[in-house]
Structure formats: C-alpha cells, structure tokens
Scaffold this active site. Structure first.
Site, PDB file in Angstrom:
ATOM      1  CG  HIS A 131     -52.243  25.131  64.955  1.00 13.38           C
ATOM      2  ND1 HIS A 131     -51.328  24.950  65.963  1.00 13.38           N
ATOM      3  CD2 HIS A 131     -51.554  25.639  63.900  1.00 13.38           C
ATOM      4  CE1 HIS A 131     -50.136  25.331  65.531  1.00 13.38           C
ATOM      5  NE2 HIS A 131     -50.244  25.750  64.280  1.00 13.38           N
ATOM      6  CD  GLN A 211     -54.020  31.414  60.388  1.00 16.65           C
ATOM      7  OE1 GLN A 211     -54.069  32.400  59.650  1.00 16.65           O
ATOM      8  NE2 GLN A 211     -52.892  30.770  60.610  1.00 16.65           N
ATOM      9  CB  CYS A 374     -49.373  22.771  63.264  1.00 11.66           C
ATOM     10  SG  CYS A 374     -47.657  23.224  63.368  1.00 11.66           S
TER      11      CYS A 374
HETATM   12  N1  PMP Z   1     -53.668  28.277  65.927  1.00 11.54           N
HETATM   13  C1  PMP Z   1     -53.751  28.500  64.619  1.00 11.54           C
HETATM   14  C2  PMP Z   1     -55.074  28.360  63.942  1.00 11.54           C
HETATM   15  C3  PMP Z   1     -52.610  28.831  63.907  1.00 11.54           C
HETATM   16  O1  PMP Z   1     -52.684  29.031  62.590  1.00 11.54           O
HETATM   17  C4  PMP Z   1     -51.377  28.940  64.587  1.00 11.54           C
HETATM   18  C5  PMP Z   1     -50.100  29.296  63.850  1.00 11.54           C
HETATM   19  N2  PMP Z   1     -49.894  28.563  62.690  1.00 11.54           N
HETATM   20  C6  PMP Z   1     -51.353  28.725  65.961  1.00 11.54           C
HETATM   21  C7  PMP Z   1     -52.518  28.395  66.591  1.00 11.54           C
HETATM   22  C8  PMP Z   1     -50.086  28.827  66.758  1.00 11.54           C
HETATM   23  O2  PMP Z   1     -49.658  30.138  66.795  1.00 11.54           O
HETATM   24  P1  PMP Z   1     -48.220  30.497  67.441  1.00 11.54           P
HETATM   25  O3  PMP Z   1     -47.235  29.642  66.714  1.00 11.54           O
HETATM   26  O4  PMP Z   1     -48.058  31.948  67.151  1.00 11.54           O
HETATM   27  O5  PMP Z   1     -48.298  30.188  68.887  1.00 11.54           O
END
Ligand code: PMP
Length: 427
Positions: A131, A211, A374
């Site tokens: 991500h 996740q 993302c």
């Molecule tokens: N890492 C992963 C694997 C995610 O799926 C996400 C959220 N989509 C994030 C990081 C970021 O999380 P947050 O937006 O709650 O900071």
C-alpha cells in the site's frame, strides 16, 4: 478437489442484526450488500453504544485532570491499550502506541527510527505489493538519508517471490517493511519466514498488518516482528485510531516523533526530557473516544472468535473466486484461494472498474471499491489502470457473493459487443 474450507463453517447470519447500517440502507431498490471492508468496516451496535456512553457519561481529557471524569476516561483509555496488547499478544502494554492509523504508525517508524538509524548505502527492503502508506514514507526517508529502497517482486500467480527476497536480503538491509495481507491481491505473505530470514541477516521487520489483524488471530511475539501497524476502522472500530506496536527495547531507543504536550517528562525554555513509553510517542490529546471504541470492537471480535471469522471469510472468498473464474474476460488479480485472505480484485479488458462499481451500486445495492486501492505501482506492474475489489467481513453472506456475481454478469452483458466471447486465463 480438496478445498481450504472443508471443515469450515459460516457464522450465524443473525449477527448482521448487530449492524444497523446494514438494515438501514436500500440502494438501487435492494438492501445494501457491503463489500468494501478492506477500505473500512461497519460498526456493531455494541461499538456505537460504547462511543455514546463515553460521550454521555465519562468524557474528559486523559492523564490530566484530578476529577472523576478524567479518571474514568483515563481508566477506559488505558484499559483499551491493555485490550490491544492482549489481542495481538504483545508482552507489555507500553509497547502499544495509539496513533491515528496504520499510515501514521508507519510514518512514526520511518521518521523516528529511520532518520536515526539509516545512512547512505543502507537498504530498506519492501515489496511491489505494498500500500502507498508502506512505500511513500520509506521513499521519503531514503531520500533524506541516502539509503536505498529495494522491492521484492511477485511470482506469476501474485505471491511474493521468496527466491528474489533471498537474493535481495543482504547485510546492507537494515529494515524489511512488508504487508501481511495485500489489500489488492489478497495474498497472505509468509511473515514467519520473512522475519526469521531478516533477523538472520541482521535486519528489523515492520509488518503492515492493516488487512490481517481484523480477520485472523495475530500473535506478534510468535511472528517476532519488531514493529507492526494496523487501524481501528478496519476492525469494526472508529476511524481516527490505529496502533503502532514496537518492541520495548527499540521504542526506548527511538527519539520522539511529534513534540508537544503529554510526551514530555520536563520542559525547560532551552529543552525537554521525553516521557517514558508509551507517552513519549503520544504527543497532544490522543484519540480518546476512538481508542475506547476500538476496545469495544475487540470485545466484539473476541466474542465472535477470530478463527471463526477467518473460516467464514475463507468460505466466501472461495465461493467468489470459483464464480468469478467462470466469467469470460474477467482477470482475477492474485493467487488461488489457499494463498489469499477474504478479498478478491478483478479487472476486465473492456470495462473500466468505475463503470462496474457504479452499476453494482445503482442496480444491485452492492458497494465495492474501484480504482488503484493505493497500490499504483502494483497496478502498473500488472498492466492495468484500475481494478474492482470485493472484500468480505463477518457480516457478509453467500447471498452477497451471488448478488455480486449476478451484477457482474449484467455489467458485462451491457458492455460486451454482440456475438463476441473472449476468455482470458486468470492471473
Ligand atoms: N496498509 C494497508 C495494507 C491498507 O489496506 C491500508 C488501508 N487501505 C493502509 C495501510 C492504510 O490504513 P489507514 O488509511 O487506516 O492509515
């Protein structure tokens, strides 16, 4: 053919009644089917009630007042920290830092540990399936320190290429930053093996567990991970709260990231001494009510059982994978069900993900995510601009998967040119 779910059981559909938003919404004339859980989950009545109770009865700032409400809030806030500790099996509650979310937790490590410990020539090893929040902070810290960022590639079927990992890991590697479950591919990564090999090479490991923590039992001490990050809003809790777990010895050595109130022991006009853990990393007013809500979410998840939740999602993802594999022209991203968690992303060569998501929402009441989730570099590598993602949680049912598949079939018919059928091998 044997399946991963041979002895698994679905959770009772009655637990859906705990989630008012699922019954309060009708989209496109149909009851809501919420399949966007990898982005954020819904909250059960028990969490909503816990939040209301704090605001209606107990709320005040924590760690400050000598008055009853501050004592109540402080007690509940610290109880939440202990709940999180037990949930991930950390050794000490002060190894649990409340942050704003996974992104904030990873940035904390990148800025505090990274800027102190990385220098030109060092390497940070991450993967192409990360991500953006486990990529950009490392790009930034590498830019500042002159360290080099390297990326573990994928196998053909969308798993981490562990042979390449072995080659990329060296005495130059100071940190391995890896996701436990890919939010796009669904791939479950071998964290045990990665941690063992990294430690043998002298590198620390940060696990982006956003996740996985919500969906399966986590034992951070069994993993022996040095840092771990996850978010409350992906596990039935409120947004605005997340966790950084770090081993005590490492957190003790690291300088504070943000400066301000609460994180100090003493402030003079010419300087300060930082507070002990965990306050050192919790500058300012922390996410008090969200943390208490997260604690209620943990209670709820523990009551249902993480193993039962995991099995439930495996049944759904196996069903979805099998059904989607039958659809002409649909490319499933990521590996076979035995290597994946409860989500499935897919792409069509002729139809944009946004069109899919729109029709699924408007005609079937199905909420899915469309875009790059993302993970732009990963999508680029796969040669697609965007994908559609269905991600499951404890309140989804087999009928939800049926509705998704029905909707996809209709979208495909709407957009397909007459008389042409193409089949593409899933990747
Ligand atoms: N890492 C992963 C694997 C995610 O799926 C996400 C959220 N989509 C994030 C990081 C970021 O999380 P947050 O937006 O709650 O900071």
């Amino acid at each position: 053919m044997s399946t991963v779910t041979e002895n698994a059981a679905l959770l009772p559909a009655s637990l859906r009644e705990d989630f008012p938003i699922l019954t309060n919404n009708v989209l496109g004339g149909q009851p809501l089917v919420f399949l966007d859980n990898a982005a954020s989950t819904q909250r059960p009545r028990q969490v909503i009630d816990a939040l209301s109770q704090v605001y209606e009865r107990d709320y005040a700032n924590v760690h400050r007042g000598i008055h009853t409400l501050s004592e109540r809030s402080t007690e509940q806030f610290e109880l939440a920290r202990e709940k999180v500790r037990a949930f991930i099996n950390a050794e000490h509650a002060h190894e649990v830092i409340f942050t704003q979310g996974t992104t904030a937790s990873i940035n904390l490590v990148a800025r505090s540990w990274g800027e102190t410990n990385l220098k030109a020539g060092d390497e940070v090893l991450t993967t192409v399936m990360e991500h953006h929040s486990n990529l950009v902070p490392w790009q930034q810290v590498c830019q500042r320190t002159g360290a080099v960022l390297r990326h573990v590639p994928l196998t053909e079927d969308g798993r981490l290429d562990m042979a390449a990992f072995d080659l990329l890991l060296s005495e130059k590697t100071k940190l391995v930053a890896v996701v436990s479950v890919s939010n796009t591919l669904g791939t479950v990564n071998p964290i045990d093996e990665i941690v063992k090999k990294s430690h043998d090479a002298g590198a620390l490991v940060l696990v982006d567990a956003a996740q996985s923590v919500p969906h399966t039992t986590t034992d951070v001490r069994h993993w022996d991970a040095d840092f771990m990050a996850f978010s409350g809003h992906k596990m039935l809790g409120p947004s605005g709260v997340g966790i950084l777990y770090g081993k005590e010895a490492l957190l003790d050595e690291m300088p504070p990231f943000l400066g301000g109130g609460s994180m100090i022991n003493e402030v003079r006009l010419d300087g300060f001494t930082p507070a002990a853990l965990p306050a050192k990393f919790e500058a300012g007013t922390p996410p008090i009510t969200p943390a208490i809500g997260m604690s209620a979410a943990i209670d709820y998840l523990n009551r249902v059982g993480l193993e039962a939740i995991h099995q439930h999602e495996q049944i759904l993802v196996e069903q979805a994978h099998a059904a989607l594999s039958q659809i002409d022209g649909l490319q499933i991203l990521g590996p076979a069900p035995e290597h994946r968690a409860g989500l499935v992303s897919f792409a069509f060569d002729r139809i944009h993900a946004h069109e899919f998501a729109q029709v699924l929402n408007d005609r079937y009441g199905v909420a899915v995510r469309a875009g790059h989730h993302c993970t732009q570099p990963l999508h680029k590598l796969l040669g697609i601009a965007a994908s559609t993602r269905a991600s499951f949680y404890l309140y989804n049912r087999p009928e939800d998967v049926d509705r998704l598949v029905e909707g996809i079939a209709e979208v495909q018919q709407m957009f397909a040119p007459k008389g042409r059928k193409r089949r593409r091998k899933p990747q």
